[in-house]
Design a protein around this motif. Structure first.
Motif, short mmCIF file in Angstrom:
data_model
loop_
_atom_site.label_atom_id
_atom_site.label_comp_id
_atom_site.label_asym_id
_atom_site.label_seq_id
_atom_site.Cartn_x
_atom_site.Cartn_y
_atom_site.Cartn_z
N PHE A 1 12.04 -55.12 40.34
CA PHE A 1 11.73 -55.80 41.50
C PHE A 1 11.36 -57.27 41.14
CE2 PHE A 1 10.24 -51.49 41.52
CZ PHE A 1 11.18 -50.94 42.67
N LEU A 2 11.09 -57.88 39.96
CA LEU A 2 11.07 -59.15 39.83
C LEU A 2 12.11 -59.66 38.52
CD1 LEU A 2 7.05 -59.10 38.97
CD2 LEU A 2 8.28 -60.23 41.13
N LEU A 3 13.32 -59.49 38.92
CA LEU A 3 14.34 -59.70 38.03
C LEU A 3 14.43 -61.03 37.25
CD1 LEU A 3 16.94 -58.45 36.55
CD2 LEU A 3 18.17 -59.59 38.30
N GLU A 4 14.02 -62.05 38.03
CA GLU A 4 14.25 -63.47 37.38
C GLU A 4 12.90 -63.71 36.60
OE1 GLU A 4 15.80 -67.04 39.66
OE2 GLU A 4 15.57 -65.32 41.40
N LEU A 5 11.68 -63.27 36.66
CA LEU A 5 10.69 -63.25 36.01
C LEU A 5 10.89 -62.71 34.73
CD1 LEU A 5 7.80 -64.87 36.01
CD2 LEU A 5 6.75 -62.93 36.71
N TYR A 6 11.30 -61.32 34.82
CA TYR A 6 11.65 -60.52 33.80
C TYR A 6 12.72 -61.10 32.76
CZ TYR A 6 13.90 -56.45 31.13
OH TYR A 6 14.16 -55.74 30.40
N ASP A 7 13.64 -61.85 33.35
CA ASP A 7 14.47 -62.42 32.48
C ASP A 7 13.95 -63.59 31.58
OD1 ASP A 7 16.65 -61.04 32.98
OD2 ASP A 7 17.29 -62.59 34.69
N ILE A 8 12.89 -64.27 32.33
CA ILE A 8 12.06 -65.42 31.65
C ILE A 8 11.22 -64.72 30.50
CG2 ILE A 8 10.41 -67.19 31.86
CD1 ILE A 8 11.64 -68.18 34.45
N LEU A 9 10.40 -63.80 30.92
CA LEU A 9 9.42 -63.19 30.03
C LEU A 9 10.34 -62.32 29.00
CD1 LEU A 9 6.42 -62.36 32.63
CD2 LEU A 9 6.80 -64.26 30.76
N GLY A 10 11.25 -61.74 29.30
CA GLY A 10 12.14 -61.01 28.28
C GLY A 10 11.26 -60.18 27.46
N ILE A 11 11.34 -60.40 26.13
CA ILE A 11 10.85 -59.73 25.06
C ILE A 11 9.46 -59.48 25.05
CG2 ILE A 11 10.76 -61.67 23.58
CD1 ILE A 11 11.94 -58.14 22.48
N PHE A 12 8.69 -60.48 25.75
CA PHE A 12 7.25 -60.32 25.80
C PHE A 12 6.68 -59.21 26.51
CE2 PHE A 12 8.24 -64.51 24.19
CZ PHE A 12 7.49 -64.29 22.89
N ILE A 13 7.62 -58.70 27.41
CA ILE A 13 6.88 -57.43 28.28
C ILE A 13 7.27 -56.10 27.39
CG2 ILE A 13 7.45 -56.05 30.38
CD1 ILE A 13 6.63 -58.57 31.16
N PRO A 14 8.40 -55.67 26.64
CA PRO A 14 7.94 -54.66 25.84
C PRO A 14 6.98 -55.02 24.77
CG PRO A 14 10.26 -55.48 25.83
CD PRO A 14 9.50 -56.07 26.75
N LEU A 15 6.85 -56.07 24.49
CA LEU A 15 5.86 -56.38 23.24
C LEU A 15 4.31 -56.30 23.65
CD1 LEU A 15 7.13 -59.45 21.16
CD2 LEU A 15 6.92 -57.20 20.62
N ILE A 16 4.10 -55.97 24.85
CA ILE A 16 2.93 -55.72 25.46
C ILE A 16 2.18 -54.46 24.50
CG2 ILE A 16 1.25 -54.87 27.32
CD1 ILE A 16 3.00 -56.62 28.96
N VAL A 17 3.26 -53.72 24.20
CA VAL A 17 2.94 -52.41 23.19
C VAL A 17 2.09 -53.03 22.06
CG1 VAL A 17 4.05 -50.67 22.09
CG2 VAL A 17 4.98 -51.10 24.05
N THR A 18 2.60 -54.09 21.52
CA THR A 18 2.01 -54.27 20.27
C THR A 18 0.83 -55.15 20.20
OG1 THR A 18 3.46 -56.22 20.01
CG2 THR A 18 4.13 -54.39 19.29
N ASN A 19 0.55 -55.67 21.81
CA ASN A 19 -0.76 -56.32 21.87
C ASN A 19 -1.94 -55.54 21.52
OD1 ASN A 19 -2.87 -57.74 22.60
ND2 ASN A 19 -1.80 -58.54 24.48
#
Lengths: 216, 228
Positions: free
Chosen positions: B92-110
């Motif tokens: 639903f937020l493809l462009e933002l997803y492209d910018i934040l990229g790797i940091f979304i899956p990395l929330i796991v490691t937060n």
């Protein structure tokens, strides 16, 4: 007795873990299946929008995204990666093509480009799909930062002549940026390389693939 | 233990124990994505959503899970939730997803996510855990947005640029051009700017706290003198 209860505890712990693994996998699988179509649609729409920014949608009538071929030529194209070429046709006639190529020698890694070329060899335009160039210096190649990339629109291999396909610092006609020459140089080179490749493989790239279109 | 007040939970999450400025957890995404308000806000909201849902989930299952296996269970719960959030953003937020990229899956490691699960949600009821997750996430978002605003204003002279990625077409009008023809200040945009900016924010927060403390001390002295 004590051993029994230890074994039981471990068994319960293992069961709990298994349960959560199943529940977690289930949640991910559920989200995946329910978002898969939306993700496909969003990616397709984004691709279509970036293609249509170069070749207006009214210039062609085929399904651009599906009418594509992949070419790989590490020597001529300068990248070992396959280059995807989308072909725009109107009433079966080749109108233009769009290619996603790579400038491998950017300042901080490869720069992905989308190049649109009309059938007569002039550039419909160029866009940068992704890059890691220095913010404030090399990132001027991005249309969000400057209009530099628009200077390629309308150019071709005869305009300028091949000597002109360089940045000004190297004696060509294209501007470099203050403090950043490597980035624009890489982009100019990649575009020239693709145009030369296109000239050499015109018949293959602009092929009137009637049979393929039926398949699509 | 469980009679900690909601106001206290909120204050802890937003200020006293702010993840970004006091606990200094999750520095990697904080520093990497805070180069503009919109990027910071996007990652902050995604993290808040994960914190909220993971706290609720952990609190719900806390009586079911044996303490010995709680950590692997937390990891599984958090990983599943983050993957779900990631897929949803991708859809639903493809462009933002492209910018934040790797940091979304990395929330796991937060670390703040598993930290709140372990320190709070595993010991408290669902409602309090939900509030705690929300407050912690909001505190993290505030730190991200403050740092993002600082770096964006200094770095490119704008605020809320590219807001359309997050808010749709209405967002386009939200961009504020603070200074026309701003030449840009590269240091603020590059990673060192993130470290310097975070340092300044922490100093500012400590300044506020020190001042509040001094005022409280003066007040109690005054009260004592009056009563004496």
């Amino acid at each position: 007795m004590a051993e029994d209860s230890v074994a039981r505890d471990m068994g319960i712990a293992a069961l709990i873990l298994t349960g959560f693994a199943i529940a977690g996998t289930g949640l991910v699988a559920l989200t995946y299946t329910s978002t898969r179509d939306s993700i496909d649609a969003a990616q397709r729409a984004a691709l279509e929008a970036s293609l249509n920014a170069l070749i207006p949608a009214d210039r062609y009538d085929n399904r651009l995204i599906e009418d594509r071929i992949t070419v790989t030529d590490p020597v001529a194209l300068g990248t070992p990666e396959p280059v995807v070429v989308y072909r725009a046709r109107k009433a079966g006639q080749s109108v233009a093509l769009l290619a996603t190529t790579v400038a491998p020698d950017g300042y901080s890694g490869p720069i992905r480009l989308l190049i649109g070329v009309y059938a007569d060899g002039t550039l419909a335009g160029v866009r940068v799909l992704s890059h890691q160039e220095t913010p404030g210096l090399g990132d001027g190649i991005d249309l969000k930062r400057s209009t530099w990339i628009l200077s390629f629109t309308g150019k071709s291999l005869d305009n300028p002549e091949s000597d002109g396909w360089k940045v000004k610092k190297d004696g060509g006609i294209f501007d470099q940026f203050t403090g950043a020459t490597i980035t624009p140089r890489a982009v100019v080179k990649a575009i020239r390389r693709f145009l030369e490749y296109l000239k050499a493989h015109r018949d293959q790239l602009f092929a009137p693939a009637a049979s393929k279109e039926n398949a699509a | 233990m469980s009679d900690i007040s909601f106001a206290r939970i909120l204050k802890d999450g937003l200020w006293t124990n702010n993840t970004g400025l006091v606990a200094l957890l999750g520095l990697c995404p904080l520093l990497a994505t805070s180069n503009s308000v919109v990027n910071g806000l996007g990652l902050g909201l995604a993290t808040t959503l994960v914190l909220l849902t993971s706290n609720v989930a952990v609190s719900l299952i806390r009586k079911l899970v044996r303490p010995e296996v709680r950590i692997p269970v937390f990891v599984m719960v958090i990983a599943a939730l983050v993957t779900a959030v990631e897929l949803a953003m991708h859809a639903f937020l493809l462009e933002l997803y492209d910018i934040l990229g790797i940091f979304i899956p990395l929330i796991v490691t937060n670390c703040c996510v598993i930290g709140r699960a372990e320190a709070f949600a595993f010991k408290n009821g669902v409602l309090r855990s939900a509030v705690d997750g929300f407050a912690t996430g909001l505190g993290f978002t505030l730190a991200l947005v403050a740092l993002g605003a600082l770096r964006e204003a200094l770095g490119q002279g704008t605020l809320f640029s590219q807001a359309e990625l997050l808010f749709g077409e209405v967002g386009r009008a939200m961009t504020l051009q603070l200074i026309d023809n701003y030449r840009g200040f590269l240091l603020a945009v590059l990673p060192p700017g993130a470290f310097i900016g975070l340092g300044l924010l922490i100093a500012l927060k400590n300044l506020f706290d020190a001042r509040a403390q001094r005022r409280a001390a003066r007040k109690s002295v005054a009260l004592r003198e009056i009563s004496a």
